[in-house]
Design a protein around this motif. Sequence first.
Motif, PDB file in Angstrom:
ATOM      1  N   THR A  69      33.976  -4.076  -9.276  1.00  0.00           N
ATOM      2  CA  THR A  69      34.391  -2.834  -8.625  1.00  0.00           C
ATOM      3  C   THR A  69      33.802  -2.714  -7.229  1.00  0.00           C
ATOM      4  N   LEU A  70      32.517  -3.015  -7.104  1.00  0.00           N
ATOM      5  CA  LEU A  70      31.820  -2.905  -5.823  1.00  0.00           C
ATOM      6  C   LEU A  70      32.485  -3.751  -4.752  1.00  0.00           C
ATOM      7  N   PHE A  71      32.763  -5.010  -5.080  1.00  0.00           N
ATOM      8  CA  PHE A  71      33.297  -5.915  -4.069  1.00  0.00           C
ATOM      9  C   PHE A  71      34.799  -5.769  -3.871  1.00  0.00           C
ATOM     10  N   ASP A  72      35.515  -5.370  -4.905  1.00  0.00           N
ATOM     11  CA  ASP A  72      36.933  -5.069  -4.711  1.00  0.00           C
ATOM     12  C   ASP A  72      37.102  -3.907  -3.733  1.00  0.00           C
ATOM     13  N   GLN A  73      36.243  -2.908  -3.852  1.00  0.00           N
ATOM     14  CA  GLN A  73      36.335  -1.728  -2.997  1.00  0.00           C
ATOM     15  C   GLN A  73      36.032  -2.040  -1.536  1.00  0.00           C
ATOM     16  N   HIS A  74      35.147  -3.009  -1.298  1.00  0.00           N
ATOM     17  CA  HIS A  74      34.686  -3.286   0.067  1.00  0.00           C
ATOM     18  C   HIS A  74      35.250  -4.578   0.649  1.00  0.00           C
ATOM     19  N   ALA A  75      36.223  -5.181  -0.015  1.00  0.00           N
ATOM     20  CA  ALA A  75      36.725  -6.486   0.423  1.00  0.00           C
ATOM     21  C   ALA A  75      37.252  -6.468   1.858  1.00  0.00           C
ATOM     22  N   GLU A  76      38.014  -5.457   2.205  1.00  0.00           N
ATOM     23  CA  GLU A  76      38.665  -5.429   3.514  1.00  0.00           C
ATOM     24  C   GLU A  76      37.665  -5.327   4.664  1.00  0.00           C
ATOM     25  N   ASP A  77      36.580  -4.562   4.460  1.00  0.00           N
ATOM     26  CA  ASP A  77      35.595  -4.408   5.538  1.00  0.00           C
ATOM     27  C   ASP A  77      34.281  -5.109   5.220  1.00  0.00           C
ATOM     28  N   PHE A  78      34.327  -6.032   4.247  1.00  0.00           N
ATOM     29  CA  PHE A  78      33.121  -6.706   3.765  1.00  0.00           C
ATOM     30  C   PHE A  78      32.374  -7.432   4.879  1.00  0.00           C
ATOM     31  N   GLU A  79      33.067  -8.239   5.650  1.00  0.00           N
ATOM     32  CA  GLU A  79      32.398  -9.048   6.676  1.00  0.00           C
ATOM     33  C   GLU A  79      31.845  -8.181   7.795  1.00  0.00           C
ATOM     34  N   ASP A  80      32.556  -7.120   8.150  1.00  0.00           N
ATOM     35  CA  ASP A  80      32.049  -6.227   9.192  1.00  0.00           C
ATOM     36  C   ASP A  80      30.770  -5.559   8.731  1.00  0.00           C
ATOM     37  N   GLU A  84      28.021  -7.672  10.718  1.00  0.00           N
ATOM     38  CA  GLU A  84      27.819  -6.870  11.924  1.00  0.00           C
ATOM     39  C   GLU A  84      26.813  -5.745  11.708  1.00  0.00           C
ATOM     40  N   GLN A  85      26.908  -5.053  10.553  1.00  0.00           N
ATOM     41  CA  GLN A  85      26.049  -3.891  10.325  1.00  0.00           C
ATOM     42  C   GLN A  85      24.712  -4.247   9.665  1.00  0.00           C
ATOM     43  N   LEU A  86      24.735  -5.202   8.730  1.00  0.00           N
ATOM     44  CA  LEU A  86      23.525  -5.539   7.981  1.00  0.00           C
ATOM     45  C   LEU A  86      22.853  -6.819   8.476  1.00  0.00           C
ATOM     46  N   GLY A  87      23.443  -7.472   9.474  1.00  0.00           N
ATOM     47  CA  GLY A  87      22.808  -8.633  10.079  1.00  0.00           C
ATOM     48  C   GLY A  87      22.678  -9.833   9.159  1.00  0.00           C
ATOM     49  N   TYR A  88      23.596  -9.979   8.226  1.00  0.00           N
ATOM     50  CA  TYR A  88      23.538 -11.076   7.251  1.00  0.00           C
ATOM     51  C   TYR A  88      23.904 -12.397   7.923  1.00  0.00           C
ATOM     52  N   ALA A  89      22.992 -13.376   7.829  1.00  0.00           N
ATOM     53  CA  ALA A  89      23.232 -14.665   8.487  1.00  0.00           C
ATOM     54  C   ALA A  89      22.812 -15.831   7.605  1.00  0.00           C
ATOM     55  N   SER A 204      20.028 -18.186  -2.020  1.00  0.00           N
ATOM     56  CA  SER A 204      19.145 -17.197  -1.414  1.00  0.00           C
ATOM     57  C   SER A 204      18.716 -16.201  -2.475  1.00  0.00           C
ATOM     58  N   SER A 205      17.534 -15.604  -2.247  1.00  0.00           N
ATOM     59  CA  SER A 205      17.034 -14.572  -3.155  1.00  0.00           C
ATOM     60  C   SER A 205      16.314 -13.519  -2.333  1.00  0.00           C
ATOM     61  N   GLU A 206      16.184 -12.344  -2.893  1.00  0.00           N
ATOM     62  CA  GLU A 206      15.378 -11.300  -2.298  1.00  0.00           C
ATOM     63  C   GLU A 206      14.100 -11.157  -3.120  1.00  0.00           C
ATOM     64  N   THR A 207      13.024 -10.753  -2.482  1.00  0.00           N
ATOM     65  CA  THR A 207      11.739 -10.750  -3.177  1.00  0.00           C
ATOM     66  C   THR A 207      10.947  -9.486  -2.871  1.00  0.00           C
ATOM     67  N   ILE A 246      12.955 -15.907   4.673  1.00  0.00           N
ATOM     68  CA  ILE A 246      14.053 -15.431   5.520  1.00  0.00           C
ATOM     69  C   ILE A 246      14.179 -13.914   5.402  1.00  0.00           C
ATOM     70  N   ASN A 247      14.864 -13.324   6.360  1.00  0.00           N
ATOM     71  CA  ASN A 247      15.314 -11.943   6.241  1.00  0.00           C
ATOM     72  C   ASN A 247      16.751 -12.013   5.730  1.00  0.00           C
ATOM     73  N   VAL A 248      16.976 -11.550   4.512  1.00  0.00           N
ATOM     74  CA  VAL A 248      18.301 -11.679   3.910  1.00  0.00           C
ATOM     75  C   VAL A 248      19.306 -10.763   4.590  1.00  0.00           C
ATOM     76  N   ARG A 249      18.885  -9.547   4.877  1.00  0.00           N
ATOM     77  CA  ARG A 249      19.754  -8.560   5.517  1.00  0.00           C
ATOM     78  C   ARG A 249      18.901  -7.390   5.980  1.00  0.00           C
ATOM     79  N   MET A 250      19.483  -6.508   6.776  1.00  0.00           N
ATOM     80  CA  MET A 250      18.833  -5.259   7.116  1.00  0.00           C
ATOM     81  C   MET A 250      19.319  -4.190   6.144  1.00  0.00           C
ATOM     82  N   GLN A 251      18.418  -3.309   5.738  1.00  0.00           N
ATOM     83  CA  GLN A 251      18.782  -2.235   4.816  1.00  0.00           C
ATOM     84  C   GLN A 251      18.083  -0.967   5.283  1.00  0.00           C
ATOM     85  N   ASP A 252      18.874   0.034   5.676  1.00  0.00           N
ATOM     86  CA  ASP A 252      18.311   1.276   6.223  1.00  0.00           C
ATOM     87  C   ASP A 252      17.387   0.987   7.395  1.00  0.00           C
TER      88      ASP A 252
END
Length: 269
Positions: A69-80, A84-89, A204-207, A246-252
Motif C-alpha cells: 500500500t505504501l509504495f503503490d500510493q507513492h509510486a508516481e512521485d517516489f523518485e522525487d 530530491e527531498q530525502l537525498g537518497y543516493a 543497505s541498512s539503517e542502524t 553511510i547516510n541512508v537518507r535525510m529524515q526531518d
Amino acid sequence: MAKIDEEKLSEAYNRALALEKAGDIDAAVKAYHEVLEIDPEDHGGAAVRIASLGRGETPPRASDAYVETLFDQHAEDFEDILVEQLGYAVPVIVRQRLQELNIGPFKRMLDLGCGTGLTGGTLRDMVDDITGIDLSENMVEIAHEKDLYDTLYVAEVEDFLEDNDEELFDVITATDVLPYLGALEPLFFGVSENLILGGYFIFSSETMGEDVPYKVGPHQRFVHAQSYIRERLAATGFEVVEVSDINVRMQDGEPSPGHLVIARLRTLN
C-alpha cells in the motif's frame, strides 16, 4: 476474508495518529490495536507504529499489505521524494564502491525491492542481465516503462527467493529493503540459495546502536545492529568484504545513519 469497514478503519487510524501526535501514547497504542482488529492484514502499518512507540513486541517484519500500500500510493512521485527531498543516493554509492574494489562486471543480477529502478539503472552497464522484484505493482509498472530490466516480477522478496528455480545469480542487491524487515534469517538464507559460489550480496541498512539485534525506529522503519548483520551473514555462508558507514537518507532534516554492506558467498548451505 471479511470486507473491511473503511469508514470505521479511517476513523480509528486518524484518531490513533492524532493521539500519537498529542503525546498520549497509551491511548494511541489502544487506538492502533483497534485498527488491527478492523484490518488484520494491517494495510496502514499499525503494528510497526506500535513498536516504534516502544510498546508490545517488535514484529519480525512489516506486513506485506502495508509495504504494498505504501509504495503503490507513492509510486508516481517516489523518485522525487526519495532522491530530491530525502537525498537518497545509495545506488550511486553502490556503484562507487564496486568500482573502487574492482568488483564486476556481472552476468546476472537480482535487484530485490527494485522499486522504480534506481539501483538497476545505476548498475545497468555493469550487468548483462537484470531481474527486478518488487511487491508494489505500480512501482514495477514504472520500472517496466524505463526498459531497464530484462525480467520483472511483482512478488514479496522472501517468497521469490524461496520459490525461484531459475539460473543462479552472481550478484544480488537489496537497497532500501532491510528497513521493512526485522529478522534477517529468511532473507539472508534465501539470497544464499540463489547466488553462485563466490557471488556478491550488496545491501543497505539503517542502524541505531547495538542494544538489540533489531527494532522499529521512530520513523516506522526497522534498524539493525551491525553485529546482528555480521552474525546472520556468517551463519548463512557469507564473508564480509566491506561495511561502509553511510547516510541512508535525510529524515526531518536529520541524517539516517546506516551501512552499505558488500558480502561474498563462501560456502553453500
